[in-house]
Design a protein around this motif. Structure first.
Motif, PDB file in Angstrom:
ATOM      1  N   ILE A 207       0.994 -14.526 -13.227  1.00  0.00           N
ATOM      2  CA  ILE A 207       2.441 -14.353 -13.331  1.00  0.00           C
ATOM      3  C   ILE A 207       2.835 -12.956 -12.841  1.00  0.00           C
ATOM      4  N   GLU A 208       2.056 -11.956 -13.200  1.00  0.00           N
ATOM      5  CA  GLU A 208       2.307 -10.583 -12.730  1.00  0.00           C
ATOM      6  C   GLU A 208       2.291 -10.544 -11.205  1.00  0.00           C
ATOM      7  N   LEU A 209       1.290 -11.174 -10.600  1.00  0.00           N
ATOM      8  CA  LEU A 209       1.206 -11.210  -9.140  1.00  0.00           C
ATOM      9  C   LEU A 209       2.395 -11.960  -8.553  1.00  0.00           C
ATOM     10  N   GLU A 210       2.776 -13.069  -9.167  1.00  0.00           N
ATOM     11  CA  GLU A 210       3.954 -13.816  -8.693  1.00  0.00           C
ATOM     12  C   GLU A 210       5.191 -12.923  -8.704  1.00  0.00           C
ATOM     13  N   GLU A 211       5.380 -12.158  -9.786  1.00  0.00           N
ATOM     14  CA  GLU A 211       6.545 -11.275  -9.876  1.00  0.00           C
ATOM     15  C   GLU A 211       6.488 -10.163  -8.828  1.00  0.00           C
ATOM     16  N   ILE A 212       5.308  -9.643  -8.579  1.00  0.00           N
ATOM     17  CA  ILE A 212       5.141  -8.636  -7.524  1.00  0.00           C
ATOM     18  C   ILE A 212       5.549  -9.240  -6.185  1.00  0.00           C
ATOM     19  N   LEU A 213       5.072 -10.452  -5.917  1.00  0.00           N
ATOM     20  CA  LEU A 213       5.373 -11.099  -4.641  1.00  0.00           C
ATOM     21  C   LEU A 213       6.852 -11.436  -4.521  1.00  0.00           C
ATOM     22  N   GLU A 214       7.472 -11.870  -5.619  1.00  0.00           N
ATOM     23  CA  GLU A 214       8.910 -12.157  -5.593  1.00  0.00           C
ATOM     24  C   GLU A 214       9.692 -10.934  -5.128  1.00  0.00           C
ATOM     25  N   SER A 215       9.420  -9.796  -5.733  1.00  0.00           N
ATOM     26  CA  SER A 215      10.167  -8.590  -5.368  1.00  0.00           C
ATOM     27  C   SER A 215       9.769  -8.111  -3.975  1.00  0.00           C
ATOM     28  N   PHE A 216       8.525  -8.287  -3.613  1.00  0.00           N
ATOM     29  CA  PHE A 216       8.060  -7.836  -2.306  1.00  0.00           C
ATOM     30  C   PHE A 216       8.611  -8.709  -1.178  1.00  0.00           C
ATOM     31  N   PHE A 217       8.658 -10.006  -1.385  1.00  0.00           N
ATOM     32  CA  PHE A 217       9.124 -10.927  -0.351  1.00  0.00           C
ATOM     33  C   PHE A 217      10.632 -10.849  -0.159  1.00  0.00           C
ATOM     34  N   GLU A 218      11.371 -10.374  -1.168  1.00  0.00           N
ATOM     35  CA  GLU A 218      12.818 -10.226  -1.042  1.00  0.00           C
ATOM     36  C   GLU A 218      13.173  -9.179  -0.006  1.00  0.00           C
ATOM     37  N   ASN A 219      12.326  -8.149   0.114  1.00  0.00           N
ATOM     38  CA  ASN A 219      12.638  -7.021   1.023  1.00  0.00           C
ATOM     39  C   ASN A 219      12.371  -7.358   2.459  1.00  0.00           C
TER      40      ASN A 219
ATOM     41  N   ARG B  15       3.720  -2.809   5.339  1.00  0.00           N
ATOM     42  CA  ARG B  15       3.968  -3.809   4.298  1.00  0.00           C
ATOM     43  C   ARG B  15       2.664  -4.191   3.597  1.00  0.00           C
ATOM     44  N   ILE B  16       1.591  -4.365   4.350  1.00  0.00           N
ATOM     45  CA  ILE B  16       0.298  -4.680   3.742  1.00  0.00           C
ATOM     46  C   ILE B  16      -0.119  -3.540   2.820  1.00  0.00           C
ATOM     47  N   SER B  17      -0.011  -2.313   3.301  1.00  0.00           N
ATOM     48  CA  SER B  17      -0.403  -1.154   2.495  1.00  0.00           C
ATOM     49  C   SER B  17       0.454  -1.021   1.247  1.00  0.00           C
ATOM     50  N   ASP B  18       1.754  -1.259   1.383  1.00  0.00           N
ATOM     51  CA  ASP B  18       2.651  -1.178   0.219  1.00  0.00           C
ATOM     52  C   ASP B  18       2.275  -2.222  -0.827  1.00  0.00           C
ATOM     53  N   LEU B  19       2.042  -3.455  -0.372  1.00  0.00           N
ATOM     54  CA  LEU B  19       1.663  -4.517  -1.295  1.00  0.00           C
ATOM     55  C   LEU B  19       0.293  -4.227  -1.902  1.00  0.00           C
ATOM     56  N   GLU B  20      -0.624  -3.757  -1.094  1.00  0.00           N
ATOM     57  CA  GLU B  20      -1.955  -3.391  -1.579  1.00  0.00           C
ATOM     58  C   GLU B  20      -1.858  -2.349  -2.695  1.00  0.00           C
ATOM     59  N   ASN B  21      -1.019  -1.346  -2.512  1.00  0.00           N
ATOM     60  CA  ASN B  21      -0.874  -0.289  -3.523  1.00  0.00           C
ATOM     61  C   ASN B  21      -0.361  -0.830  -4.843  1.00  0.00           C
ATOM     62  N   VAL B  22       0.617  -1.721  -4.801  1.00  0.00           N
ATOM     63  CA  VAL B  22       1.162  -2.295  -6.039  1.00  0.00           C
ATOM     64  C   VAL B  22       0.112  -3.173  -6.716  1.00  0.00           C
ATOM     65  N   ILE B  23      -0.535  -4.031  -5.941  1.00  0.00           N
ATOM     66  CA  ILE B  23      -1.587  -4.896  -6.488  1.00  0.00           C
ATOM     67  C   ILE B  23      -2.707  -4.047  -7.095  1.00  0.00           C
TER      68      ILE B  23
END
Length: 96
Positions: A84-96, A6-14
Motif C-alpha cells: 500500500i505504501e508503494l501504491e501511494e508513492i506511485l500514485e503521487s509520482f505518476f500524477e506529476n 524520474r527514475i532517480s527521484d522514484l528510486e530515492n523515495v522507494i
C-alpha cells in the motif's frame, strides 16, 4: 521531465520508505540495493495503474538469498502495508 531524473527521484523515495520484512527486522530497499530495479519496473508498468504496477513490479524482481543460488520474489518479502505504501508513492509520482 528527463526519464533518468524520474527514475532517480522514484528510486530515492522507494529507498527511504519501502522495506523487506524479515521477522522483526526491516531492511530498506535502498540498503538492500533493490530500489533502482523496483523504480524501473514501476515506471515500465505505469500504464497498469498504481496498485497493479506495484504488484507486478514486486513480482518481477527476484531477491537472491544465501549464495545467490536461490531467489525469492520481492513481493513475498514485503508486507501488505508496504505494498500500500508503494501504491501511494506511485500514485503521487505518476500524477506529476
Amino acid at each position: 521531465m528527463d526519464y533518468q531524473i524520474r527514475i532517480s527521484d522514484l528510486e530515492n523515495v522507494i529507498s527511504e520508505k519501502v522495506f523487506i520484512k524479515i521477522e522483526k527486522w526491516n531492511l530498506y530497499l535502498g540498503d538492500a540495493g533493490l530500489a533502482r530495479n523496483l523504480a524501473i519496473q514501476c515506471i515500465s508498468n505505469k500504464d497498469q495503474g498504481p496498485l497493479e504496477a506495484a504488484k507486478l513490479s514486486l513480482k518481477a524482481i527476484n531477491v537472491k538469498v544465501g549464495d545467490g543460488v536461490n531467489s525469492i520474489p520481492l513481493i513475498n518479502l514485503i508486507t501488505n502495508s508496504q505494498i500500500i505504501e508503494l501504491e501511494e508513492i506511485l500514485e503521487s509520482f505518476f500524477e506529476n
